[in-house]
Every structure is written in structure tokens, then in C-alpha cells.
Write a protein that holds these residues in place. Structure first.
Motif, short mmCIF file in Angstrom:
data_model
loop_
_atom_site.label_atom_id
_atom_site.label_comp_id
_atom_site.label_asym_id
_atom_site.label_seq_id
_atom_site.Cartn_x
_atom_site.Cartn_y
_atom_site.Cartn_z
N ASP A 2 -56.00 -61.76 0.48
CA ASP A 2 -55.51 -61.98 1.86
C ASP A 2 -55.64 -60.53 2.57
OD1 ASP A 2 -55.66 -64.42 1.09
OD2 ASP A 2 -53.43 -64.70 1.10
N LEU A 52 -58.94 -61.77 8.01
CA LEU A 52 -59.00 -62.90 6.87
C LEU A 52 -57.45 -63.25 6.51
CD1 LEU A 52 -60.49 -64.32 4.51
CD2 LEU A 52 -59.97 -62.37 3.14
N ASP A 53 -56.64 -62.47 6.64
CA ASP A 53 -55.19 -62.73 6.36
C ASP A 53 -54.60 -63.77 7.59
OD1 ASP A 53 -52.59 -62.50 5.20
OD2 ASP A 53 -51.84 -61.21 6.75
N ARG A 101 -56.62 -67.37 6.90
CA ARG A 101 -55.89 -68.06 5.63
C ARG A 101 -54.46 -68.56 6.06
NH1 ARG A 101 -57.97 -64.43 0.55
NH2 ARG A 101 -60.32 -65.42 0.48
N LEU A 151 -55.15 -71.52 8.11
CA LEU A 151 -55.50 -72.55 7.20
C LEU A 151 -54.36 -73.14 6.35
CD1 LEU A 151 -58.98 -71.43 5.40
CD2 LEU A 151 -58.34 -73.74 6.31
N TYR A 152 -53.36 -72.51 5.94
CA TYR A 152 -52.46 -72.97 5.12
C TYR A 152 -51.26 -73.79 5.87
CZ TYR A 152 -47.59 -72.66 2.57
OH TYR A 152 -46.69 -72.94 2.06
N GLU A 183 -62.32 -72.98 7.67
CA GLU A 183 -62.91 -72.75 6.39
C GLU A 183 -64.31 -71.91 6.75
OE1 GLU A 183 -61.06 -76.13 3.62
OE2 GLU A 183 -62.89 -76.60 4.51
N GLU A 240 -63.51 -68.52 7.44
CA GLU A 240 -62.93 -67.64 6.25
C GLU A 240 -64.20 -67.23 5.53
OE1 GLU A 240 -60.34 -68.36 2.37
OE2 GLU A 240 -61.33 -70.12 3.18
#
Length: 704
Positions: free
Chosen positions: A150, A156-157, A160, A163-164, A243, A246
Motif C-alpha cells: 500500500d 495506491l494507498d 485501496r 476500496l476497503y 479496482e 488500482e
């Protein structure tokens, strides 16, 4: 190195050796090198290769660990790494990391001591270096499984994290919908399902119109349909978009990492080669350990001196079948360049010839050879061989014509750096004519100063070997009684073919044997008979020599035992001497203690006495009359030997002996637990418990 014919390596079974070597390799690099093993003529290269194999064999034998565990083939990945715009996967980077770690372990293993102890092995890495940045760059981006971290980038961090959150939100909403519809009896399965990457409901087909949403498909039995609820469609779309974002960010990160590591592509290629090179050396060492390979002395001149040499493949076969292998010992040098081996068929002539040829090829290709380390092997630049039936149907050549054609090539191209092998020289033609040509061929090769081994049955070649300088005879020993070959080469004497002996032993009629003898030239028969008898005599001499060696060994053993006994006796004497010296030291110690006791006694007397002059005389006698003292003590010691302990009560006037220094005196006075003795001219105060009553031995003997 040049070869003739092209099949020379196959005929000498060098190709089989390469196959065996390749089986011990773990990497593609090492296998490729084993299958294309080159035979060199430079001494420096050959010695380095041999020394590396020998050092690694030593590591294996001592159980030392060498950290070369990388066996993957990364040629494609490393090639991609050097191509601009290419992108490697996380798995590829993990393999590259393992390669770098393997190299780090190798550099760490070669500390200062090991670089001195294993100089040849350390040369593999002397032109490279270890770069720790490679592992640091990979660890910054990837975790241990090859998954992009991550923390690889802020974007990207963020993706994600979103996304979480969205997945948790979708899960809670979906669970609520499932619980509601399940109570209504619409769901065929309460477990969650996924289709096309989206979370869907498993609904009974007859109930599908009761649920609003997107239909994604149905089961094979058509009893269940899969519907994405209308309430989750927007969340699913958001998750799908995240996604995708990502994947794009991960691809960008991996591409950046590939670009950063592309700078180290040549260095990583070197690391890959280093791992393969050490694997190749390891394979040579393990293979050598199986056939008992050693590092012979290598000389730059044409020379062969092999001691206790074995054919490696024959040795492995015999070990597998619990059979002994007879070693070969021979020397080819400037004075004896060509060896002519004679003897019966199946006696080992061709095996001996192949053994020398194969070991020469192995040594010049950097393989350890099954010989004694004291062997010395030179370097040849050309190898020629003629073994077996060489009949050529393609060129309409008979066996003998093909034989002569090969011999023509030998004579035209041979020189002082040539090693040749000819099996059954002159065969395939009339013995007299073929033997004549064989003499000419051998003489020409001798004049060319080439080295080689020739096998033959011709008597004229055996005779010639003792006449032409540079050519010597050799024979394969044969057990005439049991009609069995002994596979042992004897250099210096020609051998018999045992034609008539074998015929007699197998039971051929005597009249036929005698008739055959009459057809043979008398001189020819006499010479063969003489060779036969000579060889048998040599075998007897060898047996006697073996017995003599046994006796010498036994004599040496007895000599060692005698020396051990003498050394033991000498040791006993030394111990006694030390005991005696210790005893002398004890006597001195007792003397000093006695002096101390006397001085204390004198001090007491000094304090008590009114007439000090007597005490002064006593002190003077003790300290300054040394000669008198030693004389008195010597006499006293002799006197002590005359007395025998009898025990009993101690009274005034009794003769007593002091237990500590064993001096004898007469009791003059007893005061409580102490007694005053008169010893020589000196009065001494001693505890009664330290005294024992004695009497003269001479008186005892007279009484008896």
C-alpha cells in the motif's frame, strides 16, 4: 584441440562423461556448459578449472556449506529487464531478489580466510561486486509474496483505502438484503455469489421477477438465477472503478521499478552467470567424488605419467556391481613416446588405450581424473584415434583400405604435440604384408616425435619396439592356468597371444594343435613360447614381490612395536629419574625444616641459658661447620640403615628414630609429651608421637 576423426570423442566415450556431468547440474547454465564442454590447450585455464573443482570437492568432503542455492533460469526476465518500456511482474521481481540475496551470501561467505584457502573459487567473483540497492528497491515496493505494498505510492494507498471502505459498505448492505429476501423465501442459497466480478443473489427462477436488479445469468439446471440487487448496483460500479484504478496504479509502479532496476540488468546477468558457474563447479566436484577423481600435476609439455589410473565409467560400473577395477600405470616421455601393447584378446588392451585417451580429454576440459595425485599429465594440441572396424560402404572402402587411409592422415599430420591411439595396427590384411606396413607407420610416427599407444598381435612389431628409439613394449598379463585375463599392464616386455595355450586348455585335440604348430614358422613359434614363459616368470616375480612387500610391512610393524616398547621403557626410566630427583628435593626440604626446628630450639635455649657462650658455639657449629655437618649426616644415614624398628615405650637411654627425617638418637630427658634427644653433637627437642624405639640389626642377627 583438434580431433581425428570427428567421432573421436564418441569412440573414447567422452560424450558419455558429458552426459553424466550434466545429470549433476541443477541450473540450465551449468547443463548447457556440460553439454558443450570444451577441451582446452592453455595450461592456465586448465589449472584454474581443475583447482576450482578440487577446492569444491574438498568443501563437499569436509561437510562445509557453500551458499549457492539459486537454481532458477532467469534469462528471459533479465532480457526483458534490459528492454525499454518492458514491465516485470511481482513474481519476476521476487526471483531477481532471490538471485541478489544468493550473490550476497556468496560474497559474505568469502571472508579473508576463505579467499586465501579457496583462491581458485574466489576468482569467479573477482571481477564483479555486490549491489545492495537492488534488494532495497524491491523491498520498498513489494512484500514477501510479491504483492505491491500500500505504501508503494500515496495514490495506491488512497485507492485501496477507498476500496476497503466501499467493500465494507457493500457487505453490510448486501447482508441486509440477503437477510430480508431469505425470510421471504426467495433465495436458493444464502451464501454470497459472484458473477462477472460483481456480488449477486442466488434466487429461485420462479421468484426472479419479485426482485429488482440486473440479471447476470442462471445455473445449468435453470432453477436458480443470479441477480445483482438494484440497491447495490451503484456501489458495485464504484468498486469496479476503484479496482480498475488500482490495477492501473500497480502497473505504473511496476513499470517504474522495472525502469529503476534496468540500470542493473548487466550486473544481474553477471550474478546469474556466477550462480550457474558455481553450480557447474559443484557438478564437476560431485561427479569427481563418485569416480574418485583427483587433481594431477599439469605440465605444458607433451607428457603422460599416470599412476593408479582408472577408466571412470568402468570404475562406476564395477563399483555398482561390487567388482574390483585394476589400475593402469604408464609413462610416455621424450625417451619412450610410443607404447606397443600386446597380449591375448579380451585382455584389456583396448580398455587401457581408451583409459589413457579419455583421461587426457577429461583433464584438458577441466575435469578431475581418477589417478593418484602424484600423476603428471601434459597438454596435447591434437588427438587422433583409430579403433575397431572402419569399413566404409559409402566410399566403397574395405576395412584395410579405410585403415590405411586413416594411417595416411596420421603420418601426414602428426607432430610433437599429437597424442594418437591405434587399435590392432596392421589388421585386416595378410599378416606379413600388413605387419610390414605397420612397421613403416610406427617408424614414421616415431620420427614425427608424436606420442601414442598401439595395440597389436604382430610379432614383428614386438621385436621392432626394442630396436627403434622412442618405442617400448607393453603386455597385458594373462592367467594361463585359469585362462583368465588379469587386466594388468606390464611396461617393458612384449606379451604372448597364448594361442596354443588357450587351445590346449579348452580341450582341442592334441593332433590338431601339433599340426598347427608344424605349420607355424619355427622361429615365430619359439619367440611366442619364449614370451609366454617370460610373462609367466614375471607373474611369479610379481607374486614374490607382493610376498616380500608383506614381509617388509610386517617387519616395519614389528620395528614400530619394538620402538614403542623401547620408548615405553625409556619413559619408565625417565619417571624413575624424576622420582629420584623429587626424593632428593624432599631430602633437602626435610633438611631445611630440620634446620628451622633446630634454630627455634636454639632460640629457646638462648633465652633460658645463663651461659650464652655455649649456645653461641652451638649456633656456630650449625651454621658454619657445613663440611662437618654433611660428614656427620652421611655417617648418620649409614648408621640409620643399621637399625630396626621394634616399637615399645620410650624411656631415658633408649635408642629412637625420628619418623620424619629417620635420624637416630638417644633419649636424654623426657618433659611431658616431648623428649630431648642427643643426635651427634646436637640436642634436639621432638614430640614423643614422632619417635619410635629401634635396635641394632647386627645384634638381632647375632641373637638369631
Amino acid at each position: 584441440m583438434k580431433f581425428f576423426p570427428e567421432s573421436a570423442l564418441v569412440q573414447l566415450e567422452f560424450e558419455k562423461v558429458k552426459t553424466y556431468l550434466a545429470l549433476h547440474c541443477r541450473t540450465e547454465y551449468a547443463r548447457a556448459k556440460a553439454n558443450t564442454l570444451r577441451i582446452h590447450t592453455k595450461k592456465e585455464f586448465i589449472q584454474t578449472e581443475l583447482q576450482q573443482s578440487n577446492e569444491y570437492k574438498g568443501i563437499l568432503q569436509t561437510g562445509l556449506y557453500f551458499p549457492n542455492d539459486f537454481v532458477l533460469n532467469l534469462q528471459k526476465e533479465l532480457k526483458l529487464l534490459g528492454i525499454p518500456g518492458a514491465v516485470l511482474t511481482g513474481e519476476h521481481f521476487l526471483h531477481i531478489k532471490k538471485l541478489a540475496e544468493n550473490t550476497a551470501n556468496i560474497f559474505r561467505w568469502f571472508d579473508n580466510e576463505k579467499r586465501i584457502a579457496y583462491q581458485a573459487l574466489s576468482r569467479v567473483i573477482e571481477n564483479t561486486y555486490y549491489e545492495r540497492t537492488i534488494i532495497e528497491l524491491i523491498d520498498e515496493i513489494l512484500d514477501e509474496t510479491g504483492y505491491v505494498k500500500d505504501t508503494a505510492s500515496e495514490e495506491l494507498d488512497r485507492i485501496r483505502m477507498n476500496l476497503y471502505k466501499k467493500r465494507n459498505e457493500l457487505r453490510r448492505l448486501f447482508d441486509k438484503i440477503v437477510s430480508k429476501l431469505n425470510k421471504q423465501g426467495y433465495l436458493a442459497d444464502i451464501e454470497e455469489s459472484f458473477m462477472n466480478g460483481r456480488r449477486v443473489l442466488a434466487v429461485f427462477a420462479e421468484q426472479k421477477r419479485m426482485i429488482k436488479g440486473v440479471l447476470h445469468g442462471e445455473s445449468d439446471s435453470r432453477k436458480t438465477t443470479f441477480i445483482e440487487p438494484e440497491e447495490t448496483t451503484e456501489l458495485n460500479n464504484e468498486i469496479f472503478s476503484l479496482e480498475h484504478d488500482e490495477s492501473r496504479e500497480v502497473y505504473r509502479i511496476l513499470r517504474t521499478l522495472t525502469q529503476k532496476l534496468s540500470v542493473y540488468a548487466p550486473l544481474l546477468k553477471t550474478y546469474h552467470d556466477v550462480a550457474g558457474e558455481y553450480d557447474f563447479i559443484r557438478a564437476k566436484a560431485k561427479f569427481a567424488a563418485e569416480y574418485n577423481g583427483n587433481y594431477p600435476m599439469v605440465s605444458d609439455k607433451a607428457h603422460v605419467q599416470i599412476v593408479n589410473a582408472y577408466h571412470p565409467l568402468l570404475f562406476l560400473y564395477n563399483v555398482k556391481n561390487n567388482k574390483p577395477t585394476i589400475p593402469v600405470n604408464l609413462t610416455l616421455n621424450d625417451r619412450q613416446r610410443i607404447l606397443v601393447i600386446s597380449g591375448p584378446n579380451a585382455g584389456g588392451k583396448t580398455v587401457t588405450l581408451k583409459t589413457v585417451g579419455l583421461l587426457q580429454l577429461m583433464m584438458q576440459s577441466g575435469l578431475l581424473v581418477p589417478v593418484h595425485p602424484d600423476s603428471e599429465m601434459g597438454i596435447f594440441k591434437q588427438l587422433m584415434i583409430h579403433i575397431g572396424d572402419t569399413q566404409s560402404l559409402e566410399f566403397e572402402l574395405s576395412t584395410y583400405s579405410s585403415h590405411l587411409k586413416n594411417m595416411k592422415h596420421f603420418m601426414e599430420n602428426a607432430n610433437g604435440k599429437t597424442l594418437f591411439f591405434i587399435d590392432e595396427l596392421g589388421s585386416g590384411s595378410d599378416p606379413n604384408l600388413g605387419g610390414a606396413f605397420a612397421e613403416v607407420i610406427m617408424e614414421e610416427l616415431a620420427h614425427k616425435h608424436s606420442f601414442g599407444i598401439v595395440t597389436t598381435h604382430y610379432l614383428n612389431l614386438k621385436v621392432m619396439a626394442n630396436k627403434v628409439p622412442g618405442i617400448i613394449n607393453g603386455a597385458m598379463q594373462f592367467d594361463e592356468r585359469n585362462l583368465l585375463p588379469m587386466y594388468k599392464l606390464i611396461v617393458g616386455k612384449p606379451g604372448s597371444s597364448y594361442t596354443f595355450s588357450i587351445a590346449e586348455r579348452i580341450g582341442l585335440e592334441k593332433r590338431l594343435i601339433e599340426k598347427a604348430r608344424t605349420l607355424v614358422d619355427e622361429d615365430h613359434f619359439t619367440l611366442d613360447k619364449l614370451l609366454n614363459r617370460t610373462e609367466q616368470d614375471l607373474q611369479k616375480i610379481d607374486k614374490e614381490k607382493i610376498e616380500l612387500q608383506k614381509l617388509l610391512k610386517e617387519n616395519e610393524r614389528l620395528k614400530k612395536e619394538m620402538n614403542q616398547v623401547l620408548n615405553k621403557e625409556k619413559h619408565v626410566q625417565e619417571v624413575e629419574k624424576l622420582k629420584l630427583q623429587n626424593k632428593v628435593s624432599e631430602d633437602k626440604l626435610l633438611y631445611l625444616k630440620d634446620m628451622e626446628r633446630r634454630l627455634k630450639s636454639m632460640i629457646i635455649e638462648w633465652r633460658k641459658a645463663e651461659d650464652k657462650s655455649k649456645v653461641v658455639q652451638m649456633i656456630s657449629a650449625l651454621l658454619f661447620n657445613q663440611k662437618e655437618k654433611f660428614t656427620v649426616e652421611k655417617q648418620q644415614k649409614k648408621m640409620n640403615e643399621k637399625f630396626e624398628e621394634i616399637g615399645g615405650d620410650i624411656v631415658i637411654g633408649a635408642k629412637v628414630k625420628m619418623k620424619q627425617n629417620r635420624q637416630v638418637g638417644i633419649v636424654k630427658e623426657i618433659k611431658g609429651k616431648k623428649a630431648i634427644l642427643q643426635v651427634g653433637v646436637m640436642p634436639i627437642t621432638v614430640d614423643l608421637k614422632d619417635l619410635v624405639v629401634v635396635k641394632d640389626k647386627e645384634q638381632t642377627q647375632i641373637v638369631e
